[in-house]
Write an enzyme that holds these catalytic residues in place. Structure first.
Site, PDB file in Angstrom:
ATOM      1  N   VAL A   1       0.863  -1.180   0.000  1.00 28.39           N
ATOM      2  CA  VAL A   1       0.000   0.000   0.000  1.00 28.39           C
ATOM      3  C   VAL A   1       0.891   1.219   0.000  1.00 28.39           C
ATOM      4  CG1 VAL A   1      -1.689   1.334   1.323  1.00 28.39           C
ATOM      5  CG2 VAL A   1      -1.875  -1.160   1.209  1.00 28.39           C
TER       6      VAL A   1
ATOM      7  N   ASN B   1       7.029   5.896  -0.500  1.00 29.22           N
ATOM      8  CA  ASN B   1       8.313   5.245  -0.783  1.00 29.22           C
ATOM      9  C   ASN B   1       8.928   4.577   0.437  1.00 29.22           C
ATOM     10  OD1 ASN B   1       8.237   6.235  -3.523  1.00 29.22           O
ATOM     11  ND2 ASN B   1       8.834   8.241  -2.698  1.00 29.22           N
ATOM     12  N   ARG B   2       8.072   4.195   1.385  1.00 27.77           N
ATOM     13  CA  ARG B   2       8.517   3.554   2.628  1.00 27.77           C
ATOM     14  C   ARG B   2       9.454   4.453   3.455  1.00 27.77           C
ATOM     15  NH1 ARG B   2       4.634   1.154   1.292  1.00 27.77           N
ATOM     16  NH2 ARG B   2       4.338  -1.104   1.318  1.00 27.77           N
ATOM     17  N   MET B   3       9.397   5.748   3.207  1.00 26.34           N
ATOM     18  CA  MET B   3      10.182   6.699   3.998  1.00 26.34           C
ATOM     19  C   MET B   3       9.308   7.196   5.150  1.00 26.34           C
ATOM     20  SD  MET B   3      13.163   6.727   2.692  1.00 26.34           S
ATOM     21  CE  MET B   3      13.982   8.230   3.248  1.00 26.34           C
TER      22      MET B   3
END
Length: 223
Positions: free
Chosen positions: A10, A201-203
């Site tokens: 997601v 961006n999984r940041m």
């Protein structure tokens, strides 16, 4: 199936087309008043977003072999003292916490991309605190606490249902069902509280508060 699992993901933050997620970035300044105000705000946000059981938390303990054990329980109190839940003191989790009085609890609110983990020592609450909560419970929940020897084996669902019927017959129409002996509250006193906020961006944003002798240290962590 493994291939499908690897593809599941997601996007959070600005990448989310539905606009479900808060676009403001979590920062250390939001914890200037401590962990409790922000945790309460996030709990309310989860409830307003109609997250199912926003007070549910995954409780982690260790067994006698030192192996981790987790299960979902309901938080029934938030205060400056800590996070409160209730259980039968003969249950697996209560016995494990008696042997190793330290717990971890994670609130995961996936629909709003937020999570909080609380870690710290535990203690049983007073009989007065337990009594107040007990008498706020629905009658069926109080009967269930009397019917179930929590965590103990039982032969069938029919036996469990029979135990509930027996409890109902035992107390009849009594309104004031007494607190079951060896049942009560457990308080987690936070030493570490980590706030997680999903981002593109999984940041992700991660802010951790850690108790020290003279107060708290607040740190931003890499995702």
């Amino acid at each position: 199936m493994d291939k499908d699992l690897a593809a599941m993901r997601v996007g959070y933050g600005s990448q989310d087309p539905g606009g479900r997620y808060d676009e403001s970035d979590l920062d250390v300044d939001e914890l200037s008043d401590g962990w409790l105000p922000l945790m309460r705000r996030w709990m309310v946000t989860a409830a307003d977003a109609e997250v199912a059981e926003p007070n549910a938390m995954a409780l982690g303990t260790v067994d006698v072999q030192g192996h981790p054990c987790t299960r979902t329980v309901l938080c029934k109190g938030l205060s400056a003292d800590g996070v409160l839940f209730f259980t039968n003191y003969a249950s697996d989790k209560a016995r494990q916490l008696e042997a190793v009085p330290y717990a971890s609890a994670t609130f995961a609110w996936v629909p709003i991309a937020r999570q909080i983990t609380v870690r710290g020592p535990v203690e049983r609450v007073s009989a007065e605190v337990t009594d107040e909560y007990w008498h706020s419970r629905p009658r069926g929940s109080r009967l269930g606490a009397w019917a179930s020897d929590q965590s103990q084996p039982i032969g069938s669902r029919a036996e469990l249902d029979a135990a509930l019927r027996h409890a109902a017959e035992r107390f009849g129409g009594d309104v004031d069902i007494p607190v079951r002996p060896n049942w009560g509250g457990i308080l987690i006193r936070p030493e570490i509280v980590e706030f997680w906020q999903g981002r593109a961006n999984r940041m992700h944003n991660r802010i951790r508060m850690s108790r020290v002798d003279d107060g708290w240290i607040v740190e931003r962590l890499q995702p």
